[in-house]
Design an enzyme around this catalytic site. Sequence first.
Site, PDB file in Angstrom:
ATOM      1  N   CYS A  49       0.818  -1.214   0.000  1.00 56.10           N
ATOM      2  CA  CYS A  49       0.000   0.000   0.000  1.00 56.10           C
ATOM      3  C   CYS A  49       0.855   1.268   0.000  1.00 56.10           C
ATOM      4  O   CYS A  49       1.965   1.283   0.514  1.00 56.10           O
ATOM      5  CB  CYS A  49      -0.887   0.010   1.226  1.00 56.10           C
ATOM      6  SG  CYS A  49      -1.926  -1.434   1.347  1.00 56.10           S
ATOM      7  N   ARG A  85       5.631  -0.215  -5.693  1.00 52.52           N
ATOM      8  CA  ARG A  85       5.511  -0.987  -4.459  1.00 52.52           C
ATOM      9  C   ARG A  85       4.540  -2.157  -4.616  1.00 52.52           C
ATOM     10  O   ARG A  85       4.513  -3.049  -3.772  1.00 52.52           O
ATOM     11  CB  ARG A  85       5.048  -0.084  -3.320  1.00 52.52           C
ATOM     12  CG  ARG A  85       6.043   1.023  -2.999  1.00 52.52           C
ATOM     13  CD  ARG A  85       5.428   2.070  -2.105  1.00 52.52           C
ATOM     14  NE  ARG A  85       5.079   1.535  -0.806  1.00 52.52           N
ATOM     15  CZ  ARG A  85       5.893   1.538   0.243  1.00 52.52           C
ATOM     16  NH1 ARG A  85       7.105   2.053   0.139  1.00 52.52           N
ATOM     17  NH2 ARG A  85       5.522   1.032   1.382  1.00 52.52           N
ATOM     18  N   TRP A 142      -2.892  -2.774  -1.631  1.00 53.20           N
ATOM     19  CA  TRP A 142      -2.495  -4.162  -1.877  1.00 53.20           C
ATOM     20  C   TRP A 142      -3.324  -4.986  -0.900  1.00 53.20           C
ATOM     21  O   TRP A 142      -3.128  -4.890   0.314  1.00 53.20           O
ATOM     22  CB  TRP A 142      -0.998  -4.312  -1.623  1.00 53.20           C
ATOM     23  CG  TRP A 142      -0.401  -5.590  -2.117  1.00 53.20           C
ATOM     24  CD1 TRP A 142       0.032  -5.854  -3.381  1.00 53.20           C
ATOM     25  CD2 TRP A 142      -0.139  -6.773  -1.346  1.00 53.20           C
ATOM     26  NE1 TRP A 142       0.539  -7.140  -3.451  1.00 53.20           N
ATOM     27  CE2 TRP A 142       0.450  -7.720  -2.209  1.00 53.20           C
ATOM     28  CE3 TRP A 142      -0.344  -7.125  -0.016  1.00 53.20           C
ATOM     29  CZ2 TRP A 142       0.831  -8.984  -1.791  1.00 53.20           C
ATOM     30  CZ3 TRP A 142       0.035  -8.389   0.407  1.00 53.20           C
ATOM     31  CH2 TRP A 142       0.613  -9.307  -0.488  1.00 53.20           C
ATOM     32  N   ASN A 192      -2.083   2.672   5.692  1.00 54.61           N
ATOM     33  CA  ASN A 192      -1.138   1.573   5.472  1.00 54.61           C
ATOM     34  C   ASN A 192      -0.962   0.869   6.802  1.00 54.61           C
ATOM     35  O   ASN A 192      -0.901   1.538   7.842  1.00 54.61           O
ATOM     36  CB  ASN A 192       0.243   2.092   5.060  1.00 54.61           C
ATOM     37  CG  ASN A 192       0.298   2.571   3.637  1.00 54.61           C
ATOM     38  OD1 ASN A 192      -0.692   2.522   2.926  1.00 54.61           O
ATOM     39  ND2 ASN A 192       1.464   3.049   3.227  1.00 54.61           N
ATOM     40  N   GLY A 193      -0.803  -0.439   6.782  1.00 53.29           N
ATOM     41  CA  GLY A 193      -0.591  -1.171   8.036  1.00 53.29           C
ATOM     42  C   GLY A 193      -1.775  -2.069   8.333  1.00 53.29           C
ATOM     43  O   GLY A 193      -2.596  -2.362   7.457  1.00 53.29           O
ATOM     44  N   GLU A 245      20.104 -16.771  -4.640  1.00 48.58           N
ATOM     45  CA  GLU A 245      19.647 -15.474  -5.146  1.00 48.58           C
ATOM     46  C   GLU A 245      19.377 -15.542  -6.658  1.00 48.58           C
ATOM     47  O   GLU A 245      18.399 -14.978  -7.149  1.00 48.58           O
ATOM     48  CB  GLU A 245      20.694 -14.400  -4.801  1.00 48.58           C
ATOM     49  CG  GLU A 245      20.438 -13.011  -5.344  1.00 48.58           C
ATOM     50  CD  GLU A 245      19.100 -12.388  -4.914  1.00 48.58           C
ATOM     51  OE1 GLU A 245      18.411 -12.940  -4.054  1.00 48.58           O
ATOM     52  OE2 GLU A 245      18.757 -11.350  -5.500  1.00 48.58           O
ATOM     53  N   LYS A 247      15.741 -14.653  -8.282  1.00 53.71           N
ATOM     54  CA  LYS A 247      15.582 -13.617  -9.322  1.00 53.71           C
ATOM     55  C   LYS A 247      14.853 -14.180 -10.531  1.00 53.71           C
ATOM     56  O   LYS A 247      13.943 -13.577 -11.065  1.00 53.71           O
ATOM     57  CB  LYS A 247      16.979 -13.160  -9.711  1.00 53.71           C
ATOM     58  CG  LYS A 247      17.446 -11.796  -9.798  1.00 53.71           C
ATOM     59  CD  LYS A 247      17.215 -10.711  -8.837  1.00 53.71           C
ATOM     60  CE  LYS A 247      16.166 -10.799  -7.801  1.00 53.71           C
ATOM     61  NZ  LYS A 247      16.491 -10.269  -6.524  1.00 53.71           N
ATOM     62  N   GLU A 285      11.109 -14.784  -9.822  1.00 55.89           N
ATOM     63  CA  GLU A 285      10.197 -13.638  -9.707  1.00 55.89           C
ATOM     64  C   GLU A 285      10.090 -12.818 -10.986  1.00 55.89           C
ATOM     65  O   GLU A 285       9.039 -12.268 -11.275  1.00 55.89           O
ATOM     66  CB  GLU A 285      10.550 -12.751  -8.495  1.00 55.89           C
ATOM     67  CG  GLU A 285      11.872 -12.067  -8.522  1.00 55.89           C
ATOM     68  CD  GLU A 285      12.090 -11.186  -7.278  1.00 55.89           C
ATOM     69  OE1 GLU A 285      13.245 -10.924  -6.968  1.00 55.89           O
ATOM     70  OE2 GLU A 285      11.117 -10.757  -6.648  1.00 55.89           O
ATOM     71  N   HIS A 342      21.458 -35.542  -3.438  1.00 56.45           N
ATOM     72  CA  HIS A 342      20.577 -35.999  -2.356  1.00 56.45           C
ATOM     73  C   HIS A 342      19.112 -35.741  -2.692  1.00 56.45           C
ATOM     74  O   HIS A 342      18.269 -35.739  -1.806  1.00 56.45           O
ATOM     75  CB  HIS A 342      20.969 -35.305  -1.046  1.00 56.45           C
ATOM     76  CG  HIS A 342      22.362 -35.636  -0.615  1.00 56.45           C
ATOM     77  ND1 HIS A 342      22.712 -36.866  -0.121  1.00 56.45           N
ATOM     78  CD2 HIS A 342      23.508 -34.905  -0.661  1.00 56.45           C
ATOM     79  CE1 HIS A 342      24.017 -36.881   0.141  1.00 56.45           C
ATOM     80  NE2 HIS A 342      24.516 -35.708  -0.187  1.00 56.45           N
ATOM     81  N   LYS A 388       6.849  -4.410  -3.646  1.00 47.51           N
ATOM     82  CA  LYS A 388       8.223  -4.023  -3.338  1.00 47.51           C
ATOM     83  C   LYS A 388       8.502  -4.066  -1.833  1.00 47.51           C
ATOM     84  O   LYS A 388       9.523  -4.575  -1.408  1.00 47.51           O
ATOM     85  CB  LYS A 388       8.490  -2.614  -3.892  1.00 47.51           C
ATOM     86  CG  LYS A 388       9.926  -2.130  -3.692  1.00 47.51           C
ATOM     87  CD  LYS A 388      10.918  -2.981  -4.458  1.00 47.51           C
ATOM     88  CE  LYS A 388      12.358  -2.574  -4.210  1.00 47.51           C
ATOM     89  NZ  LYS A 388      13.294  -3.635  -4.641  1.00 47.51           N
TER      90      LYS A 388
HETATM   91  O1  M6R Z   1      12.911  -4.499   1.758  1.00 48.60           O
HETATM   92  P1  M6R Z   1      13.439  -5.851   2.131  1.00 48.60           P
HETATM   93  O2  M6R Z   1      14.870  -6.017   1.788  1.00 48.60           O
HETATM   94  O3  M6R Z   1      13.195  -6.169   3.573  1.00 48.60           O
HETATM   95  O4  M6R Z   1      12.603  -6.871   1.298  1.00 48.60           O
HETATM   96  C1  M6R Z   1      12.746  -8.244   1.490  1.00 48.60           C
HETATM   97  C2  M6R Z   1      12.134  -9.028   0.352  1.00 48.60           C
HETATM   98  O5  M6R Z   1      10.755  -8.792   0.281  1.00 48.60           O
HETATM   99  C3  M6R Z   1      12.776  -8.685  -0.995  1.00 48.60           C
HETATM  100  O6  M6R Z   1      14.151  -8.847  -0.970  1.00 48.60           O
HETATM  101  C4  M6R Z   1      12.171  -9.556  -2.113  1.00 48.60           C
HETATM  102  O7  M6R Z   1      12.533 -10.879  -1.928  1.00 48.60           O
HETATM  103  C5  M6R Z   1      12.626  -9.027  -3.483  1.00 48.60           C
HETATM  104  N1  M6R Z   1      11.510  -8.895  -4.364  1.00 48.60           N
HETATM  105  C6  M6R Z   1      13.613  -9.911  -4.141  1.00 48.60           C
HETATM  106  O8  M6R Z   1      14.006  -9.441  -5.388  1.00 48.60           O
END
Ligand code: M6R
Length: 609
Positions: A2, A27, A74, A100-101, A482, A486, A489, A505, A604
């Site tokens: 949000c 976001r 959101w 928000n929250g 990582e 990537k 997503e 394994h 985000k």
């Molecule tokens: O703002 P943050 O680093 O706490 O966010 C954590 C995750 O939500 C964030 O890294 C998410 O996994 C990304 N979309 C990865 O690219």
Amino acid sequence: MCGIIGYAGSRNAAPLLLQGLRRLEYRGYDSAGVATLTCEGIAHRRAVGKLVNLEALLEKEPLLGTVGIGHNRWATHGKPTVENAHPHTSCNGRVAVVHNGTIENYIELRKELEAEGCTFSSETDTEVVAHLVERALRTGVPSLEDAVAASLTHLRGAYALAIISAEHPGEIVAARLSSALFIGFGAEGVMLSSDEVGFNGSASEVLALEDGEVATLCADGSRRLRGVSAEDMQARITPPSVSLDDIDKGGYPHLMLKEIDEQPDAIRNVLRGRLGTNSIKLGGVEAIKGRLADSRRIYMVACGTSYHAALFGKRLIEGLVRIPVEVALASEFFHEDVLVDKRDSVIGVSQSGSTFDTLRAIELAKKRKALTFGITNRVGSELAQLTGAGIYLHVGPECAVASTKAFTGQATAFALLALRLAYERGYMQDIQPLIRGLAMLPKWVEQALRTRAQIQSIVASISKAQRAIFIGRGYGVPLALEGALKLKEVAYIDAHGYAAGELKHGPLALVEEGTPVVAVALRSKVHTAMLANMEEAKARGAHVIALATQGDYEVPCVADECIELPDIPEELMAIVGAIPLQLLAYEWGVAKGLDVDQPRNLAKSVTVG
Ligand code: M6R
């Protein structure tokens, strides 16, 4: 997630609110709305889906008024529908709220308000706030600020709120608790946003609200912070930390590519003023370095990409500082059995500094009297406020949902921290090569960026694959995880990251003829074992794509394709090796025609648990 926006001034509010909401789009959201104060009261427009829908509605049914609030929602409590979209209004329609929250006790409040005759028109937790404020105003409270303050005493949970009332035209009242909210002062009025990006470059001064504060913003330019003197308020006003250049695509087709390309400079910014020829200076660490270096154990709490950066940090700190480190997914760190106590330190790692789970984990650590420390990119974020000591990345705003420059920034910050603590513990002689390596990092990252054309052709040859496996050993494990995240997503590929030794394994069962296996095979102490794991995959038909050190003659004998990177100390592998993996995800997503900046279902900043 949000996003809140507000404007009070002399211009027509609705187009400015819409511009702000556009900036907050990154976001992630699924509906949006705006409300303004007009001469007839409050008018609002809401629409489901992307902002174009709200824009079209506003074109058909424009909103007048120079004071207004807006929101990208959101969905959490209730589906993304028009009824659930913010702003929410009270029964008489004379109070409107964006939030928000999460209001934790909303069910109980809703029952109480319904018993008093209130009719609810949404399934959200937020709507109770509009009714509470209307109730307070009805009891004769003289100002909107007092009515909001009285309503807040009923709320449990986290909130950033912006509220307008037809009884008090010309003002917005804002409040925050555990959810970021900024006031921006510009030539044409005063603005409100849950993220500085929302000011769209038009704020010349910014004030970050603190937990528990209530602010009143007036269209005539006056402003006040409840319980804070005008002088104290003035002293907290700072120049904006975000410029328009930071948030524009700047000629790039996507923000993600721009942010990938920014990494040499981003890393320079992390190192600036901190890396000497023979020493490391970390302002935020000085006061607590002794306690940190003497910790019985260091816990790291983080989510997603930040969690992977923390895994890299663990290896560095255990390797260089010889303190045991445990890395926990923040969402798993809240329960009573977590063994943290005052002999430990807990490092929260978060690009946004507003990730719900990470903040809750740090709160638990504080309750247990552990030393808490934050590594974040957002100055003044909730994490920064909660921890009080830490390292800012200074890599500039990261707007694409997929984290790229924040990851390499976090990894660089961990390298600085590990070296600083190693110095504190008297291991300085061992770390001279790493200090020299850190100074070389931006150049190495520039070299790594030159692999893009090769990666485009690799993607062309494998883009029909539905699955990919990433493997690494030692410092290469966080990188494998990582790389897989990537690709998942951004390109929606069923990607898995593993410690290479684990392949046989179980995961090897996934390998069939042509399955892409991306191997982090840069020169390291575990190189021979890594070669063996690549052979295992190859023998089952995998198409092996290796990250290899320039001049390595063994990896090309096994891999089908080699992406060559400079000869770097293995401790810095995650920083340089991340670049081709980010490019792989980006190019694959683009080749599939996907919205790489805003992948489906993702946000985000994840500000809910
Ligand atoms: O703002 P943050 O680093 O706490 O966010 C954590 C995750 O939500 C964030 O890294 C998410 O996994 C990304 N979309 C990865 O690219």
